[in-house]
Enzyme design. Structure first.
Site, mmCIF file in Angstrom:
data_model
loop_
_atom_site.group_PDB
_atom_site.id
_atom_site.type_symbol
_atom_site.label_atom_id
_atom_site.label_comp_id
_atom_site.label_asym_id
_atom_site.label_seq_id
_atom_site.Cartn_x
_atom_site.Cartn_y
_atom_site.Cartn_z
ATOM 1 C CG ASP A 88 38.994 41.174 33.697
ATOM 2 O OD1 ASP A 88 38.266 41.903 34.305
ATOM 3 O OD2 ASP A 88 40.232 40.972 33.723
ATOM 4 C CG ASP A 118 39.506 40.255 42.005
ATOM 5 O OD1 ASP A 118 38.916 41.402 41.504
ATOM 6 O OD2 ASP A 118 40.529 39.661 41.871
ATOM 7 C CD GLU A 152 41.587 44.702 37.760
ATOM 8 O OE1 GLU A 152 42.132 45.460 38.726
ATOM 9 O OE2 GLU A 152 41.371 43.717 37.989
ATOM 10 C CD GLU A 153 41.967 40.230 37.895
ATOM 11 O OE1 GLU A 153 43.438 40.456 38.355
ATOM 12 O OE2 GLU A 153 41.115 40.271 38.910
ATOM 13 C CG ASP A 176 38.433 45.086 41.890
ATOM 14 O OD1 ASP A 176 38.255 43.822 42.092
ATOM 15 O OD2 ASP A 176 39.401 45.390 41.075
#
Length: 467
Positions: A88, A118, A152-153, A176
């Site tokens: 994501d 990222d 994750e974001e 990451d």
């Protein structure tokens, strides 16, 4: 033992690896509305599907965890190493110039596009590391698993789901961040500050103001609507505000009201000093204009006193702190809304190991109340720390030194990765020290040679930890 073969492998597979990263970049995998079989929206699910298809084409088994996460296993042996990456991305944002956010483009040895650094580029580099180990015929006794997430974001609900099903691996890396090894991820102090009032129609006044799109992104734009002052009059204050803050202001009249746009530079909330916060710049601008005295205007000015423009260390709030192990606290005001009945502002603090509820939360809340505002009173989330002298961390540093030719060391960061919640998890790669990938900003890119170097290092790590 395998360094020459590994380097040759990635020389031969360079273009194929870039092709697969580019395929993922083309998927605008921002979080969306949940749909059946798509818990984080349509496009994060599409990114998982595309990555799973790549892995299956390489001959790997892929396990789907309820459309939140997929896991790619190197072999059927007991798990020794997990590699956690995410597909994501944050919203595209404004200001892209080299290419459009989801149109991958190679220029001057860099691959541009949202997610290039990222975290789609590192995710594919890790996938190719699994493939390299297998195709080079390296004998192993343990399994390495690549775990690809899709939230994750926005809070990592994907990994919470995964670890409700699966135990942690004995060792975990998350590509990451950057090399060498990030063994400390700062804690978090994230809280809303609010104020409310009865509507006051005295002119001139601020009708509304807002800015920010993500809780962990320093905002690059903000806007206010003003009544009772012309664009010409407001423009008299704009140049001085720009000189103070570096924020650029565009002012226009619209249907009897005046609209003020503030333009700064976004940054990741873990490094707010690298951006220029449009919200705090707008608050600074508005606070110095002679609006009618009112409770709402006093509250806005109080917010500006709590968190002046450029004060990303929490100095005015009385919470500036640091320690030798993890460095200093950072704080940013990333979401802001001001309406006729009240305001709210979201603060994202990245806290050192020494931060506690007593020396941070309580001090901050006391200062907020003194200024007539109301804090939510959220707790401090502690920092994550894996000791640097473990065999696991030493192996990672040795592999980094072997392939990069640079001295390895352990670092602390303000950002949080999937590894933050894991007992023996660290962030490891994929950018080299000193590289600014413009993560979360316009023209995000990954240095292609660094992606390939990361893939080489991951390959050696798998060999050393699993054989």
């Amino acid at each position: 033992m395998y360094q020459k073969q590994i380097k040759e492998y990635f020389r031969l597979h360079r273009e194929e690896l870039l092709r697969d990263i580019s395929e993922l970049i083309r998927i605008p995998s921002e979080k969306g509305e949940p749909k059946p079989g798509m818990p984080f929206g349509e496009f994060p699910a599409k990114a998982l599907d595309a990555a799973g298809k790549m892995a299956k084409a390489m001959g790997f088994s892929v396990h789907d965890y309820d459309r939140c996460v997929i896991a790619v296993d190197l072999n059927d042996y007991p798990r020794q190493l997990d590699i956690l990456a995410h597909l994501d991305v944050v919203p595209a944002g404004n200001g892209w110039s080299v290419t459009q956010p989801f149109e991958p483009f190679v220029k001057d040895g860099k691959l541009y596009g949202r997610g290039a650094a990222d975290d789609k580029g590192p995710a594919v580099a890790a996938l190719y590391a699994l493939r390299a180990v297998r195709e080079l015929g390296v004998p192993l006794k343990k399994n390495a698993r690549l775990v690809l997430g899709s939230d994750e974001e926005c809070g990592s609900a994907d990994m919470k789901h995964y670890y409700a099903i699966e135990p942690e691996a004995p060792m975990t890396i998350s590509p990451d961040a950057e090399f060498p090894v990030i063994n400390i991820e700062k804690g978090r102090y994230s809280t809303w500050v609010r104020a409310s009032w009865n509507q006051d129609a005295a002119l001139p006044r601020i009708l509304s103001a807002r800015g920010g799109v993500k809780s962990n992104v320093v905002p690059d734009t903000a806007e206010a609507v003003v009544e009772g002052l012309s664009a010409e009059k407001l423009s008299e204050y704009a140049q001085a505000a720009t000189d103070r803050t570096g924020i650029r202001f565009l002012i226009r009249e619209d249907d009897g009201r005046t609209v003020v746009e503030a333009h700064g530079d976004c940054a990741h909330a873990s490094t707010p000093g690298e951006g220029n916060n449009a919200v705090t710049g707008l608050i600074d601008f508005l606070s110095r204009i002679p609006f009618a005295d009112s409770e709402c205007f006093r509250s806005l000015r109080a917010l500006g006193m709590l968190f002046p423009h450029g004060d990303w260390k929490g100095t005015a709030a009385g919470v500036e702190m640091k320690d030798d192990l993890s460095g200093g606290l950072t704080m940013s005001l990333n979401l802001f809304e001001y309406e006729e009945g009240g305001l709210k502002a979201f603060f994202d603090g990245r806290t050192p190991v020494s931060a506690t509820n007593e020396n941070l939360r309580d001090v901050f809340c006391a200062r907020v109340r003194v200024l007539g505002l109301t804090p939510d009173g959220a707790d401090v989330s502690p920092a994550h720390h894996v000791p640097k002298n473990t065999p696991f961390v030493r192996t990672l540093l040795n592999c980094y030194e072997q392939y990069s030719g640079k001295k390895g060391a352990c670092l602390a960061i303000g950002g949080g990765t999937y590894a933050h919640r894991l007992k023996n998890g660290v962030a490891f790669g994929c950018a080299m020290p000193g590289t600014d990938n413009r993560v979360h900003g316009a023209d995000e890119y990954a240095v292609i040679d660094e992606l390939l170097l990361g893939a080489e290092i991951f390959t050696q790590v798998i060999i050393d930890l699993c054989s």
